[in-house]
Design a protein around this motif. Structure first.
Motif, PDB file in Angstrom:
ATOM      1  N   LEU A   9     -10.137   9.558   1.834  1.00 44.36           N
ATOM      2  CA  LEU A   9      -9.569   8.216   1.917  1.00 44.36           C
ATOM      3  C   LEU A   9      -8.192   8.207   1.271  1.00 44.36           C
ATOM      4  CD1 LEU A   9      -9.972   5.289   2.773  1.00 44.36           C
ATOM      5  CD2 LEU A   9     -10.984   4.855   0.509  1.00 44.36           C
ATOM      6  N   ARG A  10      -7.161   7.906   2.067  1.00 44.90           N
ATOM      7  CA  ARG A  10      -5.779   7.991   1.579  1.00 44.90           C
ATOM      8  C   ARG A  10      -4.987   6.703   1.738  1.00 44.90           C
ATOM      9  NH1 ARG A  10      -2.889   8.375   6.345  1.00 44.90           N
ATOM     10  NH2 ARG A  10      -4.003   9.319   8.118  1.00 44.90           N
ATOM     11  N   SER A  11      -5.416   5.803   2.639  1.00 43.09           N
ATOM     12  CA  SER A  11      -4.664   4.579   2.890  1.00 43.09           C
ATOM     13  C   SER A  11      -5.602   3.379   2.868  1.00 43.09           C
ATOM     14  CB  SER A  11      -3.948   4.638   4.238  1.00 43.09           C
ATOM     15  OG  SER A  11      -2.947   5.634   4.243  1.00 43.09           O
ATOM     16  N   LEU A  12      -5.169   2.331   2.162  1.00 43.38           N
ATOM     17  CA  LEU A  12      -5.978   1.111   2.049  1.00 43.38           C
ATOM     18  C   LEU A  12      -5.074  -0.099   2.209  1.00 43.38           C
ATOM     19  CD1 LEU A  12      -8.643  -0.398   1.318  1.00 43.38           C
ATOM     20  CD2 LEU A  12      -7.929  -0.229  -1.088  1.00 43.38           C
ATOM     21  N   SER A  13      -5.506  -1.043   3.058  1.00 42.13           N
ATOM     22  CA  SER A  13      -4.784  -2.292   3.268  1.00 42.13           C
ATOM     23  C   SER A  13      -5.766  -3.443   3.149  1.00 42.13           C
ATOM     24  CB  SER A  13      -4.128  -2.295   4.654  1.00 42.13           C
ATOM     25  OG  SER A  13      -3.511  -3.538   4.926  1.00 42.13           O
ATOM     26  N   CYS A  14      -5.423  -4.472   2.339  1.00 44.31           N
ATOM     27  CA  CYS A  14      -6.349  -5.571   2.091  1.00 44.31           C
ATOM     28  C   CYS A  14      -5.636  -6.914   2.207  1.00 44.31           C
ATOM     29  CB  CYS A  14      -6.970  -5.463   0.702  1.00 44.31           C
ATOM     30  SG  CYS A  14      -7.813  -3.902   0.366  1.00 44.31           S
ATOM     31  N   ARG A  15      -6.138  -7.767   3.092  1.00 48.12           N
ATOM     32  CA  ARG A  15      -5.614  -9.121   3.212  1.00 48.12           C
ATOM     33  C   ARG A  15      -6.151 -10.002   2.084  1.00 48.12           C
ATOM     34  NH1 ARG A  15      -3.728 -10.979   8.416  1.00 48.12           N
ATOM     35  NH2 ARG A  15      -4.536 -13.042   7.857  1.00 48.12           N
ATOM     36  N   PRO A  16      -5.525 -11.151   1.848  1.00 49.08           N
ATOM     37  CA  PRO A  16      -6.027 -12.077   0.825  1.00 49.08           C
ATOM     38  C   PRO A  16      -7.463 -12.495   1.117  1.00 49.08           C
ATOM     39  CG  PRO A  16      -3.858 -12.765   1.597  1.00 49.08           C
ATOM     40  CD  PRO A  16      -4.306 -11.658   2.503  1.00 49.08           C
ATOM     41  N   GLY A  17      -8.238 -12.661   0.068  1.00 51.32           N
ATOM     42  CA  GLY A  17      -9.596 -13.161   0.209  1.00 51.32           C
ATOM     43  C   GLY A  17     -10.622 -12.135   0.633  1.00 51.32           C
ATOM     44  N   THR A  18     -10.217 -10.873   0.746  1.00 54.02           N
ATOM     45  CA  THR A  18     -11.172  -9.860   1.217  1.00 54.02           C
ATOM     46  C   THR A  18     -11.875  -9.132   0.080  1.00 54.02           C
ATOM     47  OG1 THR A  18      -9.379  -8.247   1.379  1.00 54.02           O
ATOM     48  CG2 THR A  18      -9.941  -9.462   3.377  1.00 54.02           C
ATOM     49  N   LEU A  19     -11.278  -9.047  -1.104  1.00 57.74           N
ATOM     50  CA  LEU A  19     -11.810  -8.211  -2.182  1.00 57.74           C
ATOM     51  C   LEU A  19     -12.629  -9.007  -3.187  1.00 57.74           C
ATOM     52  CD1 LEU A  19      -8.800  -5.854  -2.989  1.00 57.74           C
ATOM     53  CD2 LEU A  19     -10.868  -5.338  -1.656  1.00 57.74           C
ATOM     54  N   ALA A  20     -13.802  -8.463  -3.509  1.00 57.54           N
ATOM     55  CA  ALA A  20     -14.608  -9.065  -4.575  1.00 57.54           C
ATOM     56  C   ALA A  20     -14.002  -8.774  -5.936  1.00 57.54           C
ATOM     57  CB  ALA A  20     -16.040  -8.533  -4.503  1.00 57.54           C
ATOM     58  N   ASP A  21     -13.474  -7.579  -6.129  1.00 53.94           N
ATOM     59  CA  ASP A  21     -12.875  -7.188  -7.405  1.00 53.94           C
ATOM     60  C   ASP A  21     -11.722  -6.220  -7.141  1.00 53.94           C
ATOM     61  OD1 ASP A  21     -12.191  -6.467  -9.952  1.00 53.94           O
ATOM     62  OD2 ASP A  21     -14.087  -5.451 -10.418  1.00 53.94           O
ATOM     63  N   PRO A  22     -10.483  -6.706  -7.193  1.00 52.36           N
ATOM     64  CA  PRO A  22      -9.339  -5.824  -6.943  1.00 52.36           C
ATOM     65  C   PRO A  22      -9.277  -4.616  -7.865  1.00 52.36           C
ATOM     66  CG  PRO A  22      -8.650  -8.123  -6.950  1.00 52.36           C
ATOM     67  CD  PRO A  22     -10.059  -8.095  -7.437  1.00 52.36           C
ATOM     68  N   LEU A  23      -9.845  -4.714  -9.059  1.00 49.46           N
ATOM     69  CA  LEU A  23      -9.780  -3.608 -10.009  1.00 49.46           C
ATOM     70  C   LEU A  23     -10.592  -2.406  -9.546  1.00 49.46           C
ATOM     71  CD1 LEU A  23      -9.884  -5.462 -13.455  1.00 49.46           C
ATOM     72  CD2 LEU A  23      -7.933  -4.396 -12.316  1.00 49.46           C
ATOM     73  N   GLU A  24     -11.477  -2.592  -8.549  1.00 48.05           N
ATOM     74  CA  GLU A  24     -12.192  -1.443  -8.002  1.00 48.05           C
ATOM     75  C   GLU A  24     -11.233  -0.446  -7.354  1.00 48.05           C
ATOM     76  OE1 GLU A  24     -16.672  -2.967  -6.866  1.00 48.05           O
ATOM     77  OE2 GLU A  24     -15.055  -3.373  -5.431  1.00 48.05           O
TER      78      GLU A  24
END
Length: 473
Positions: free
Chosen positions: A383-398
């Motif tokens: 896993l090398r690339s990650l893209s996240c829209r607003p409201g998708t993550l339960a915990d960004p610190l993960e």
């Protein structure tokens, strides 16, 4: 001295923007943003769409501007407001510049200018594009080299005598290249040309000077081989540098060659020799590094609409000349499971469904469910690339636990969480801030400069210029 940061350079454009966006600018904190480049611009000036079935007419523009038409025409009689800024860019040798302007009812304008940074890509909007955190870094597909395929050989259809006879019958007036000219081309390229290609150029060296005013002669060559043939001097290698990229798009690409693929799924190859063009911007090449299901010397097409891969046109030049009007299809399956996963309301419906040891790219898009935990993909080796829209993550610190990431694209609020917790992954080579139309580019630039500072990269320069436009009549 450059006039790019002089208020006078921008004043005509600012006056026009104030006229067009008077209501927006009069509101508390109201601003107008845009970007001007030497050859293009993205400035919010109104443009009327034509009625269905006909083109846009000058009369349409007159109706669009209505009451402000006289003001607009008075300005444009003296100068083109955008061109004035473009001329200043050219004089300063600056590719483009972004801006945000506040013009309260008093007319005391405050113009924020953002110059390019060598550490930031340019977007079409006023916001900065991807941030290059490691000098010279390129996305993983651009680092991929062709693999050796044991036992690969020319196609059975290769017939040098038939090829030469057919070419000479169809273009009898052609002037061929000498052996010395062919040898010089090979020396320049650093690769030996396949025998079929040598036969082709012994029949015609494809120089426009040889055809003179005879357009039909050039057309006969096109009709014979099925594409616009380059001269020997025009041969080139389609290596990785031939395909330009923006990090935020290229990092989400994958390059995967299937076990039966005729063409290796690559950005470029030292074995792709460009010999012509389809006439529509797609490059035609001879492939010396074919896939497991291909043949050495096969003819491929590099689409100008794709940055990875190529399509098979013919298994040999001999084969192509027998049917030069054939169509081609890239055959690429696209970026999909198991190597790429687009988790959203329309495609992959859970992150658990994306988990696979081969997963390289993960996108969390428009989502109508509960926020997503990244725990299921923690520890995936590729896993090398990650893209996240607003409201998708339960915990960004993960995200901090994804230690193999080289590219990360996040909404501003998620970047804020990582920055405040000193949890931005240090494995990154590039990063991007996901922004929307109503997001202030001044805030984007400030956030971008915080990220760049973690890698001691050059910040995006900002300049504030003030001037008085006076009150509106």
């Amino acid at each position: 001295m450059s006039s790019l940061h002089d208020f006078a350079t921008w004043e005509p454009l600012l006056r026009l923007l104030r006229t067009v966006h008077a209501q927006t600018l009069a509101a508390p904190g109201g601003s107008v943003v845009g970007r001007v480049g030497q050859d293009s611009w993205s400035v919010p000036l109104p443009q009327r769409r034509p009625q269905a079935g006909r083109a846009l007419l000058a009369w349409d523009m007159q109706k669009e501007f209505g009451a402000i038409d006289r003001v607009r025409n008075a300005l444009l009689e003296k100068f083109d407001t955008v061109e004035r800024v473009q001329n200043a860019l050219t004089a300063a040798d600056v590719a483009d510049i972004a801006f945000a302007v506040e013009i309260p009812p008093s007319g005391k304008a405050v113009l924020h200018l953002f110059d390019p940074s060598p550490a930031a890509d340019t977007r079409a909007s006023a916001h900065p594009g991807a941030l290059l955190l490691v000098e010279g870094a390129v996305p993983e597909p651009w680092r991929r080299l062709p693999e050796a395929v044991p036992g690969v050989r020319p196609a059975p259809s290769v017939d040098l005598a038939l090829l030469e006879r057919t070419l000479r019958e169809r273009i009898p007036e052609a002037i061929g290249a000498t052996e010395a000219e062919i040898g010089a081309a090979e020396a320049r390229l650093g690769v030996a040309l396949p025998e079929e290609i040598k036969v082709l150029y012994r029949v015609t060296r494809a120089r426009f000077a040889d055809w003179g005013e005879d357009e039909e002669a050039a057309e006969r060559v096109f009709d014979t081989v099925g594409f616009e043939l380059n001269s020997l001097d025009g041969l080139s290698i389609a290596d990785r540098s031939r395909r330009r990229f923006q990090w935020e798009q290229a990092a989400m690409e994958t390059a995967v060659t299937g076990p039966d693929a005729a063409v290796q799924d690559l950005v470029g190859s030292p074995g792709w020799i460009v010999i012509g063009d389809t006439g529509g911007g797609d490059q035609v090449a001879v492939d010396l590094t074919p896939g497991p299901g291909g043949h050495s010397g096969q003819i491929i097409v590099l689409s100008h609409e794709q940055s990875v891969g190529a399509g098979l046109l013919a298994e040999s030049l001999t084969d192509l000349v027998q049917d030069p009007e054939r169509d081609w299809y890239s055959g690429r399956q696209g970026d999909d499971l198991p190597h790429a996963a687009w988790v959203n309301h329309a495609r992959v419906r859970s992150i658990e469904a994306a988990v696979h040891p081969e997963l390289e790219v993960l996108s969390l898009g428009v989502w109508d469910g509960e926020p997503i935990s990244l725990a299921p993909v923690a520890g995936l080796p590729r896993l090398r690339s990650l893209s996240c829209r607003p409201g998708t993550l339960a915990d960004p610190l993960e995200i901090a636990g994804l230690t193999g990431l080289e590219f990360l694209e996040l909404a501003p609020e998620y970047w804020r969480v990582l920055l405040d917790a000193a949890a931005v992954p240090r494995s990154l080579s590039a990063a991007a801030i996901m922004v929307y139309a109503d997001w202030d580019p001044r805030a984007t630039v400030a956030l971008a400069n915080e990220i760049l500072a973690l890698w001691d990269r050059p910040p995006i320069p900002g300049t504030v210029v003030g001037g008085d436009l006076g009150t509106l009549p």
